[in-house]
Every structure is written in C-alpha cells, then in structure tokens.
Design an enzyme around this catalytic site. Structure first.
Site, short mmCIF file in Angstrom:
data_model
loop_
_atom_site.label_atom_id
_atom_site.label_comp_id
_atom_site.label_asym_id
_atom_site.label_seq_id
_atom_site.Cartn_x
_atom_site.Cartn_y
_atom_site.Cartn_z
N LYS A 219 0.97 -1.17 0.12
CA LYS A 219 -0.07 -0.04 -0.04
C LYS A 219 0.79 1.27 -0.04
O LYS A 219 2.18 1.22 0.17
CB LYS A 219 -0.92 -0.03 1.24
CG LYS A 219 -2.12 -0.99 1.16
CD LYS A 219 -3.31 -1.15 2.01
CE LYS A 219 -4.53 -1.88 1.73
NZ LYS A 219 -5.37 -1.89 2.94
N ARG A 253 -2.98 -10.19 5.26
CA ARG A 253 -3.55 -10.12 4.00
C ARG A 253 -2.30 -9.67 2.99
O ARG A 253 -2.13 -8.40 3.24
CB ARG A 253 -4.77 -9.22 3.73
CG ARG A 253 -5.61 -9.56 2.35
CD ARG A 253 -6.72 -8.70 2.14
NE ARG A 253 -7.47 -8.68 0.95
CZ ARG A 253 -6.90 -7.64 -0.04
NH1 ARG A 253 -5.82 -6.64 0.29
NH2 ARG A 253 -7.49 -7.70 -1.15
C1 7PM Z 1 -5.70 -0.90 -5.16
C2 7PM Z 1 -5.24 -0.47 -4.12
C3 7PM Z 1 -6.22 -2.19 -5.36
C4 7PM Z 1 -5.73 -0.86 -3.00
C5 7PM Z 1 -6.52 -2.68 -4.07
C6 7PM Z 1 -6.35 -2.36 -2.69
C7 7PM Z 1 -8.01 -4.67 2.12
C8 7PM Z 1 -9.04 -5.44 1.74
C9 7PM Z 1 -8.22 -4.30 -0.08
C10 7PM Z 1 -7.54 -4.72 3.33
C11 7PM Z 1 -9.50 -6.34 3.67
C12 7PM Z 1 -5.40 -4.08 -1.51
C13 7PM Z 1 -6.53 -2.81 -1.68
N1 7PM Z 1 -7.52 -3.91 0.93
N2 7PM Z 1 -9.69 -6.10 2.61
N3 7PM Z 1 -9.13 -5.46 0.38
N4 7PM Z 1 -8.50 -5.45 4.21
N5 7PM Z 1 -10.00 -7.06 4.59
O1 7PM Z 1 -4.34 -3.24 -1.28
O2 7PM Z 1 -6.80 -3.92 3.93
O3 7PM Z 1 -5.51 -5.02 -1.70
S1 7PM Z 1 -8.05 -3.77 -1.57
#
Ligand code: 7PM
Length: 281
Positions: A219, A253
């Site tokens: 991130k 995750r």
């Molecule tokens: C672009 C930027 C695409 C950020 C996707 C993301 C989380 C999540 C996501 C989290 C839970 C990513 C994010 N982040 N579900 N879904 N917790 N529970 O970095 O922090 O995957 S999407």
C-alpha cells in the site's frame, strides 16, 4: 479453530491470506479462459508458498476507483472461485460488499466473506447471516472514490475501534455467530500515513474485539514510510506485516506470500520456539 465452511482455520498461529485480484487488468489479454488459467496458476503458487486463505476480489476498491455492477463482479469472481475450490483444498475468501455475490459465492464453496464495507450495503447482513461463514468487517471512512480526500479523525484508534464494535454488535443482533467475526482497521481506507501509523502502533487494542485481519501489502503507506513512491514495497510490507503479528493479528493479507511466509516462520520461531522444523538442531 475458525470454521470456514468445510475447512478449519487454526488461529493459534497467524495465518497468511494471499491476494488474488480478478479486476479488469487481469482480463485484458486473452479473455476469460486465459484469465481463469492465470488465476489458478497464481493461486497454486500462493498455496505452495504458505497461504492458508486465497482472497478473490472482483471490485477494485483502490482510492478513486469507479463502482462495479453486480453482474460484472459475478462474471469476474465466480469462475475463479469455482476453479480454485475444485482444484485446491484451501479456504477461499471473497472480497465483496454485495449480497448477491455473497450468496452465489457461498453456494459455490467460499469459506469466508471479506467486506470492506462491513455489511452496510442493502441485504449484505442477511446474506452473511444465511451464509454462516466467517466475515471480515473492515473500517472505511467514506467511499473509495473520495476516501483519501483529507480524512479527519479526533482520535483515529478510538473511532475505528468504536466503529468495529458497533458492527460486531449489529452482526450479533442479526444472528451472525460471534465467533465467526473478524475485524480489520482498513489500512489506507480513508486514512493519512499518520492515521495508518497510529493504527499500526495500537493494533493490539483491536484484538480485544475479535480476531484481527491486517492488510498493508504494497500500500501507499509503505511507500510513504520508505520516502519513495517508486521503490519496491515488498520488504517494507513484510516488516509491517510482522509488526501486526507481534501485536496479535490473526490473519495478514498479502501479495508476496513466499517472502511473508519466511518472515512469519522466523517470527514464530522467536515467539514459540522451533517444534516442527525437520533440520533444526
Ligand atoms: C488498489 C489499491 C487495489 C488498494 C486494491 C487495494 C483490504 C481489503 C483491499 C484490506 C481487507 C489492496 C486494496 N484492502 N480487504 N481489500 N483489508 N479485509 O491493497 O486492507 O488489496 S483492496
């Protein structure tokens, strides 16, 4: 043990959730068949590397992202979910906020629901209750399109914590089993770097509410700490994930499963000793 449909997840140790994105970019070359094949290969790699859960998501929740229709999300997620459930003995979680996606995913063998909107969309609470699967409730301030526009909190740790408690209470009243809930501070979802750091420093406080899931992998906050938006975020992400584990996180995750699994082995060895390593002397 967390009962995830037909599979169990051991929460005595932190577990790795591998991220499998099935957003449009993964469909761009070669159509749906190629996309499913690619997803299977990636899931296989993550499982071999030590992921206990594969998180399949068809909605881009990236800051500024546009909404996705129910049909689009189903078209993206279902073939991949079905292919993984058929081939591997792993837990598949589905990253969705939509009731109908939760229902169809449950019917096709999903083992966990992961909702960045914490069951606040119409019908989602009911669908999750019927699914009888563990649900991850995440905190997000605002909506993806606008959430990074000057997020403000009086006390971010307290506000996130109160929100998650409120959602846990709402789920319990609706009949979602208490033991099936997982909470997540939602790093980067309507938070500045200092908000994220404050949450990271105080993550242990959330573990009193329910088992904690933490997602910081690659991130922007990692790049922010490294002071360089273009450098690799892998090492920084692994270190941040281990910090979460030391604060009591149950699930991390991540994109980079192999690197995280190595770090987790070392963290576990330091914390619990070596009990299952064949070549340990
Ligand atoms: C672009 C930027 C695409 C950020 C996707 C993301 C989380 C999540 C996501 C989290 C839970 C990513 C994010 N982040 N579900 N879904 N917790 N529970 O970095 O922090 O995957 S999407």
């Amino acid at each position: 043990m967390l009962k995830c449909g037909t599979r169990n997840l051991n929460l005595n140790r932190a577990q790795i959730m591998g991220i499998l994105n099935v957003t449009p970019d993964s469909f761009s070359d070669g159509g749906q068949f190629a996309a499913v094949e690619k997803a299977i290969t990636q899931a296989d790699r993550m499982i071999q590397a030590g992921a206990a859960i594969i998180d399949v998501g068809g909605e881009s929740t990236r800051p500024g992202a546009a909404a996705v229709s129910e049909q689009q999300e189903l078209d993206r997620v279902m073939p991949v979910l079905q292919a993984i459930v058929e081939r591997f003995d792993t837990i598949v979680s589905v990253d969705t906020s939509k009731a109908q996606v939760m229902r169809e995913a449950t019917r096709s063998g999903a083992g966990m629901l992961n909702d960045v909107r914490a069951l606040r969309e119409p019908g989602a609470m009911l669908a999750a209750t019927e699914a009888q699967l563990p649900v991850c409730l995440m905190h997000m301030l605002g909506q993806p399109r606008s959430m990074q526009k000057a997020p403000k909190y009086a006390d971010v740790v307290n506000e996130v914590s109160e929100f998650l408690k409120e959602r846990v209470t709402a789920c319990r009243s609706a009949g979602v089993g208490e033991q099936q809930l997982i909470v997540d501070p939602g790093f980067g979802f309507g938070k500045t770097l200092s908000h994220n750091l404050e949450l990271l420093r105080n993550l242990g406080k959330l573990a009193d509410i329910a088992p904690v899931l933490a997602g910081l992998s690659r991130k922007r906050m990692i790049a922010g700490m490294l002071g360089n938006p273009h450098t690799s975020r892998v090492t920084g992400s692994v270190v941040a994930a281990m910090h979460c584990v030391q604060q009591g996180a149950s699930i991390i995750r991540v994109h980079d499963v192999a690197q995280t699994a190595q770090a987790l082995r070392v963290t576990n060895a330091v914390q619990y000793g070596i009990d299952d390593v064949a070549y340990a002397t």
